[in-house]
Design a protein around this motif. Structure first.
Motif, PDB file in Angstrom:
ATOM      1  N   HIS A 482       0.815  -1.212   0.000  1.00 19.45           N
ATOM      2  CA  HIS A 482       0.000   0.000   0.000  1.00 19.45           C
ATOM      3  C   HIS A 482       0.855   1.271   0.000  1.00 19.45           C
ATOM      4  O   HIS A 482       0.325   2.367   0.235  1.00 19.45           O
ATOM      5  CB  HIS A 482      -0.923   0.015   1.221  1.00 19.45           C
ATOM      6  CG  HIS A 482      -2.128  -0.858   1.067  1.00 19.45           C
ATOM      7  ND1 HIS A 482      -2.074  -2.239   1.159  1.00 19.45           N
ATOM      8  CD2 HIS A 482      -3.446  -0.561   0.807  1.00 19.45           C
ATOM      9  CE1 HIS A 482      -3.278  -2.744   0.979  1.00 19.45           C
ATOM     10  NE2 HIS A 482      -4.139  -1.748   0.753  1.00 19.45           N
ATOM     11  N   GLY A 483       2.140   1.144  -0.260  1.00 17.04           N
ATOM     12  CA  GLY A 483       3.010   2.316  -0.302  1.00 17.04           C
ATOM     13  C   GLY A 483       3.466   2.788   1.050  1.00 17.04           C
ATOM     14  O   GLY A 483       4.068   3.855   1.165  1.00 17.04           O
ATOM     15  N   GLY A 484       3.198   2.039   2.089  1.00 13.43           N
ATOM     16  CA  GLY A 484       3.618   2.422   3.432  1.00 13.43           C
ATOM     17  C   GLY A 484       4.566   1.406   4.017  1.00 13.43           C
ATOM     18  O   GLY A 484       5.229   0.661   3.296  1.00 13.43           O
ATOM     19  N   ARG A 485       4.563   1.342   5.338  1.00 16.78           N
ATOM     20  CA  ARG A 485       5.408   0.340   5.970  1.00 16.78           C
ATOM     21  C   ARG A 485       4.944   0.109   7.406  1.00 16.78           C
ATOM     22  O   ARG A 485       4.299   0.975   8.034  1.00 16.78           O
ATOM     23  CB  ARG A 485       6.873   0.735   5.942  1.00 16.78           C
ATOM     24  CG  ARG A 485       7.267   1.897   6.840  1.00 16.78           C
ATOM     25  CD  ARG A 485       8.770   2.069   6.744  1.00 16.78           C
ATOM     26  NE  ARG A 485       9.307   2.980   7.747  1.00 16.78           N
ATOM     27  CZ  ARG A 485      10.605   3.122   7.992  1.00 16.78           C
ATOM     28  NH1 ARG A 485      11.474   2.403   7.315  1.00 16.78           N
ATOM     29  NH2 ARG A 485      11.030   3.957   8.909  1.00 16.78           N
ATOM     30  N   LEU A 486       5.281  -1.089   7.908  1.00 17.44           N
ATOM     31  CA  LEU A 486       4.993  -1.474   9.279  1.00 17.44           C
ATOM     32  C   LEU A 486       6.318  -1.482  10.036  1.00 17.44           C
ATOM     33  O   LEU A 486       7.285  -2.101   9.592  1.00 17.44           O
ATOM     34  CB  LEU A 486       4.344  -2.854   9.316  1.00 17.44           C
ATOM     35  CG  LEU A 486       3.918  -3.372  10.684  1.00 17.44           C
ATOM     36  CD1 LEU A 486       2.844  -2.474  11.289  1.00 17.44           C
ATOM     37  CD2 LEU A 486       3.420  -4.821  10.576  1.00 17.44           C
ATOM     38  N   VAL A 501       2.287   2.936   9.000  1.00 16.83           N
ATOM     39  CA  VAL A 501       2.410   4.257   8.383  1.00 16.83           C
ATOM     40  C   VAL A 501       2.000   4.140   6.924  1.00 16.83           C
ATOM     41  O   VAL A 501       2.604   3.372   6.155  1.00 16.83           O
ATOM     42  CB  VAL A 501       3.853   4.795   8.500  1.00 16.83           C
ATOM     43  CG1 VAL A 501       3.933   6.217   7.944  1.00 16.83           C
ATOM     44  CG2 VAL A 501       4.325   4.758   9.942  1.00 16.83           C
ATOM     45  N   LEU A 502       0.954   4.901   6.541  1.00 19.52           N
ATOM     46  CA  LEU A 502       0.430   4.855   5.179  1.00 19.52           C
ATOM     47  C   LEU A 502       0.354   6.266   4.611  1.00 19.52           C
ATOM     48  O   LEU A 502       0.130   7.229   5.357  1.00 19.52           O
ATOM     49  CB  LEU A 502      -0.969   4.235   5.162  1.00 19.52           C
ATOM     50  CG  LEU A 502      -1.066   2.785   5.647  1.00 19.52           C
ATOM     51  CD1 LEU A 502      -2.523   2.405   5.844  1.00 19.52           C
ATOM     52  CD2 LEU A 502      -0.389   1.844   4.653  1.00 19.52           C
ATOM     53  N   PRO A 503       0.551   6.436   3.291  1.00 25.52           N
ATOM     54  CA  PRO A 503       0.389   7.762   2.696  1.00 25.52           C
ATOM     55  C   PRO A 503      -1.024   8.290   2.900  1.00 25.52           C
ATOM     56  O   PRO A 503      -2.001   7.546   2.775  1.00 25.52           O
ATOM     57  CB  PRO A 503       0.693   7.528   1.207  1.00 25.52           C
ATOM     58  CG  PRO A 503       1.457   6.255   1.160  1.00 25.52           C
ATOM     59  CD  PRO A 503       0.964   5.427   2.303  1.00 25.52           C
ATOM     60  N   ALA A 504      -1.124   9.551   3.269  1.00 28.57           N
ATOM     61  CA  ALA A 504      -2.446  10.160   3.436  1.00 28.57           C
ATOM     62  C   ALA A 504      -3.199  10.155   2.109  1.00 28.57           C
ATOM     63  O   ALA A 504      -2.602  10.096   1.020  1.00 28.57           O
ATOM     64  CB  ALA A 504      -2.313  11.577   3.979  1.00 28.57           C
ATOM     65  N   ALA A 505      -4.491  10.217   2.180  1.00 24.74           N
ATOM     66  CA  ALA A 505      -5.324  10.091   0.973  1.00 24.74           C
ATOM     67  C   ALA A 505      -5.012  11.182  -0.029  1.00 24.74           C
ATOM     68  O   ALA A 505      -5.096  10.969  -1.259  1.00 24.74           O
ATOM     69  CB  ALA A 505      -6.795  10.115   1.364  1.00 24.74           C
ATOM     70  N   ASP A 506      -4.659  12.380   0.427  1.00 26.31           N
ATOM     71  CA  ASP A 506      -4.422  13.497  -0.487  1.00 26.31           C
ATOM     72  C   ASP A 506      -2.935  13.854  -0.583  1.00 26.31           C
ATOM     73  O   ASP A 506      -2.584  14.965  -0.973  1.00 26.31           O
ATOM     74  CB  ASP A 506      -5.195  14.733  -0.003  1.00 26.31           C
ATOM     75  CG  ASP A 506      -6.696  14.482   0.025  1.00 26.31           C
ATOM     76  OD1 ASP A 506      -7.180  13.765  -0.866  1.00 26.31           O
ATOM     77  OD2 ASP A 506      -7.358  15.000   0.952  1.00 26.31           O
ATOM     78  N   SER A 507      -2.063  12.913  -0.255  1.00 28.21           N
ATOM     79  CA  SER A 507      -0.607  13.219  -0.287  1.00 28.21           C
ATOM     80  C   SER A 507      -0.005  13.069  -1.666  1.00 28.21           C
ATOM     81  O   SER A 507       1.086  13.560  -1.918  1.00 28.21           O
ATOM     82  CB  SER A 507       0.127  12.287   0.678  1.00 28.21           C
ATOM     83  OG  SER A 507       0.058  10.925   0.226  1.00 28.21           O
ATOM     84  N   GLY A 508      -0.683  12.357  -2.572  1.00 30.83           N
ATOM     85  CA  GLY A 508      -0.122  12.157  -3.913  1.00 30.83           C
ATOM     86  C   GLY A 508       0.803  10.965  -3.991  1.00 30.83           C
ATOM     87  O   GLY A 508       1.293  10.642  -5.081  1.00 30.83           O
ATOM     88  N   GLN A 509       1.087  10.279  -2.892  1.00 30.28           N
ATOM     89  CA  GLN A 509       1.955   9.105  -2.892  1.00 30.28           C
ATOM     90  C   GLN A 509       1.178   7.922  -3.450  1.00 30.28           C
ATOM     91  O   GLN A 509       0.028   7.688  -3.097  1.00 30.28           O
ATOM     92  CB  GLN A 509       2.448   8.777  -1.488  1.00 30.28           C
ATOM     93  CG  GLN A 509       3.409   9.807  -0.911  1.00 30.28           C
ATOM     94  CD  GLN A 509       4.749   9.746  -1.616  1.00 30.28           C
ATOM     95  OE1 GLN A 509       5.117  10.673  -2.314  1.00 30.28           O
ATOM     96  NE2 GLN A 509       5.454   8.658  -1.452  1.00 30.28           N
ATOM     97  N   GLU A 510       1.866   7.156  -4.330  1.00 33.62           N
ATOM     98  CA  GLU A 510       1.243   6.004  -4.929  1.00 33.62           C
ATOM     99  C   GLU A 510       1.815   4.728  -4.286  1.00 33.62           C
ATOM    100  O   GLU A 510       2.956   4.693  -3.899  1.00 33.62           O
ATOM    101  CB  GLU A 510       1.506   5.943  -6.451  1.00 33.62           C
ATOM    102  CG  GLU A 510       0.837   7.058  -7.220  1.00 33.62           C
ATOM    103  CD  GLU A 510      -0.661   6.945  -7.210  1.00 33.62           C
ATOM    104  OE1 GLU A 510      -1.171   5.817  -7.088  1.00 33.62           O
ATOM    105  OE2 GLU A 510      -1.344   7.993  -7.324  1.00 33.62           O
ATOM    106  N   PRO A 511       0.991   3.663  -4.160  1.00 37.29           N
ATOM    107  CA  PRO A 511       1.515   2.406  -3.642  1.00 37.29           C
ATOM    108  C   PRO A 511       2.637   1.880  -4.509  1.00 37.29           C
ATOM    109  O   PRO A 511       2.650   2.072  -5.730  1.00 37.29           O
ATOM    110  CB  PRO A 511       0.298   1.462  -3.685  1.00 37.29           C
ATOM    111  CG  PRO A 511      -0.886   2.381  -3.691  1.00 37.29           C
ATOM    112  CD  PRO A 511      -0.442   3.613  -4.405  1.00 37.29           C
ATOM    113  N   ARG A 512       3.595   1.211  -3.895  1.00 33.17           N
ATOM    114  CA  ARG A 512       4.735   0.673  -4.632  1.00 33.17           C
ATOM    115  C   ARG A 512       4.297  -0.520  -5.468  1.00 33.17           C
ATOM    116  O   ARG A 512       3.460  -1.282  -5.083  1.00 33.17           O
ATOM    117  CB  ARG A 512       5.862   0.258  -3.678  1.00 33.17           C
ATOM    118  CG  ARG A 512       6.400   1.436  -2.851  1.00 33.17           C
ATOM    119  CD  ARG A 512       7.539   0.946  -1.954  1.00 33.17           C
ATOM    120  NE  ARG A 512       8.043   2.034  -1.119  1.00 33.17           N
ATOM    121  CZ  ARG A 512       7.586   2.315   0.090  1.00 33.17           C
ATOM    122  NH1 ARG A 512       6.634   1.564   0.589  1.00 33.17           N
ATOM    123  NH2 ARG A 512       8.092   3.300   0.800  1.00 33.17           N
TER     124      ARG A 512
END
Length: 512
Positions: A482-486, A501-512
């Motif tokens: 999901h583009g984040g990490r545990l 830790v996950l990218p916020a919905a409006d951060s523009g980060q895409e899942p890896r």
């Protein structure tokens, strides 16, 4: 035809020496040829100037016609230098008398002036009547239709050019030998970086994979080649290490999976053998055996499901893409945990940040984009992990909020923090769920291994109680997808804080 040509040397060093020697030899021979032509032409021009400037005296024509020329014994006193004069009468017949020294063979001249092939005022070269000598001759017009041929021997010119040829030959031989000797030294010195590369490559081939090429000066061709080869060696070494690590993990994974499956299979096999012999067991004992068979079969089924899930996650599965309210997700998970286990009280609260370390702010919206079912699975694994590995009565806090990735908030590197996923860019908006417990915590060695597959912090704990050791590995894989990490922050006696830790919905980060 080409098969009879000599093969060029295969060695680069020999090719360079041969090429340099051939080029230098050609340059020396060209300069020598030019010098020879220039010297020969200059000497011949000097002879022609003497011939043109010399004119036989008028009385000599009459003396030759009257046969009153001096006898041969006194000719050298009559004419300057090596001049020789031959006379032709008005009818073109060559007269028997001539002026000049008689010590050298005379030039080969025709007996008739019309057969001379000479033009007045234009010197020509003719051979001597005997030997290999040469003469330079010039036709002069005389009185009363007579003519005279003035001749000078070319012995001086031929001697000088002959000596020059011999000198050039000796010089050429010495030059070739010197070029070969010095060329080998110069080429060896110039190819010394390549020689060092060759030795280093041999050592690397022998197994010393940590060696690198020393010549990496970007201003030279060899240096640039060395930098490229070093970069290639680094990538190859990393690829080999990654492959070895992957193979080791695969072998360990297969061994652990086999070990995990062997226990329920052994139990099933034993109880099944007892079930096949009902005469030796009572009814309650057979029911107990059947219950154990069912429990171990269920455990084996769950383990196989986890293995299949990990295999699916390792193949980069496609997750659902929708906005997920992490606060609602956490509230549902906390409610479910409170219903299933009253031995571990669970509380839901706001996220603690450096600006609010006590977590006094109210719960707010924390959204991300992803698969709600997979994210719920992470929370369930974390809460189940707390219930399994902490003593009864241990308090659990689930904290939800938004912040920015950083060492103090999560998502990036910090000393003592454990994770298996790459860091997020510092300062990017993130949504965070923390599962913190008041348990005994973990030591540094145990903390580094918690995300490994089939790892248990307490090896003595039974598999029925301790699980398969795949829960945290599955949770970390889903988080990374999901583009984040545990990640885990822990210390002995301070409990464990698992942070999703996950990218916020409006951060523009895409899942890896």
């Amino acid at each position: 035809m080409t098969r009879f040509l000599p093969r060029p040397p295969k060695s680069v060093r020999r090719r360079l020496i041969l090429g340099a020697t051939l080029l230098a030899t050609a340059a020396v021979m060209t300069s020598q040829a030019i010098g020879y032509v220039v010297l020969s032409s200059w000497l011949l021009d000097r002879v022609d100037e003497q011939l043109v400037e010399f004119h036989p005296p008028a009385p000599a024509y009459d003396d030759a016609l009257q046969d009153r020329l001096p006898d041969p014994g006194r000719r050298q006193d009559v004419l300057p230098s090596d001049f020789h004069i031959f006379f032709y009468d008005s009818s073109g017949r060559r007269l028997p008398n001539s002026l000049g020294s008689a010590t050298k063979p005379e030039p080969r001249l025709a007996d008739d002036a019309t057969d001379l092939g000479l033009q007045d005022g234009h010197p020509e070269t003719v051979p001597a009547i005997s030997g290999d000598g040469r003469w330079r001759v010039l036709l002069n017009s005389g009185p009363e239709g007579m003519s005279a041929v003035v001749a000078l021997p070319l012995d001086t010119v031929d001697g000088a050019t002959s000596k020059l040829l011999w000198l050039n030959a000796v010089l050429l031989a010495v030059t070739i030998v010197a070029l070969i000797a010095l060329g080998r030294w110069v080429v060896r010195l110039g190819l010394l970086p390549l020689t060092r590369m060759e030795r280093t490559a041999q050592d690397i081939t022998a197994g010393r994979l940590d060696l690198r090429l020393a010549d990496t000066d970007a201003r030279t061709e060899i240096g640039r080649l060395g930098r490229v080869l070093n970069s290639m060696l680094d990538r190859l070494q990393k690829a080999l290490v990654a492959r070895e690590t992957s193979e080791a993990r695969l072998r360990r994974f297969v061994a652990d999976a086999g070990h995990e499956l062997r226990t329920p299979l052994t139990a099933i096999q034993g109880y099944a053998q007892l079930a096949l012999r009902p005469e030796l067991r009572s009814g309650p004992e057979r029911n107990e055996a059947n219950r154990f068979i069912a429990e171990n079969a269920e455990r084996m089924s769950l383990l196989v499901d986890d293995l299949q899930l990990l295999a699916t996650l390792d193949k980069a599965p496609s997750y659902r893409r929708e906005r997920v309210d992490l606060l609602s997700l956490a509230a549902d998970a906390v409610s479910a945990a409170a219903v299933h286990s009253a031995s571990h009280p669970v509380a839901l609260g706001p996220l603690r940040t450096p600006a609010d370390p006590a977590g006094t702010q109210e719960l707010g919206l924390a959204e991300t984009v992803g698969d709600p079912h997979r994210l719920r699975q992470i929370l369930e694994n974390l809460l189940s992990n707390v219930r399994t590995h902490t003593p009864p009565g241990t308090g659990v806090q689930v904290r939800v909020g938004t912040t920015e990735a950083g060492p103090g908030t999560g998502g990036t590197y910090r000393s003592g923090r454990t994770t298996v996923s790459p860091p997020l860019p510092a300062g990017v908006p993130v949504s965070v769920i923390e599962v913190a417990d008041d348990g005994p915590g973990l030591g540094p060695v145990e903390a580094k291994l918690v995300f490994e597959r089939f790892y248990r912090a307490d090896p003595a704990r039974s598999r029925i109680r301790g699980g398969s050791g795949l829960g945290l590995a599955i949770a970390a894989t889903i988080a990374e997808g999901h583009g984040g990490r545990l990640e885990l922050d822990t210390a002995p006696g301070r409990g464990c804080v698992f942070r999703l830790v996950l990218p916020a919905a409006d951060s523009g980060q895409e899942p890896r």
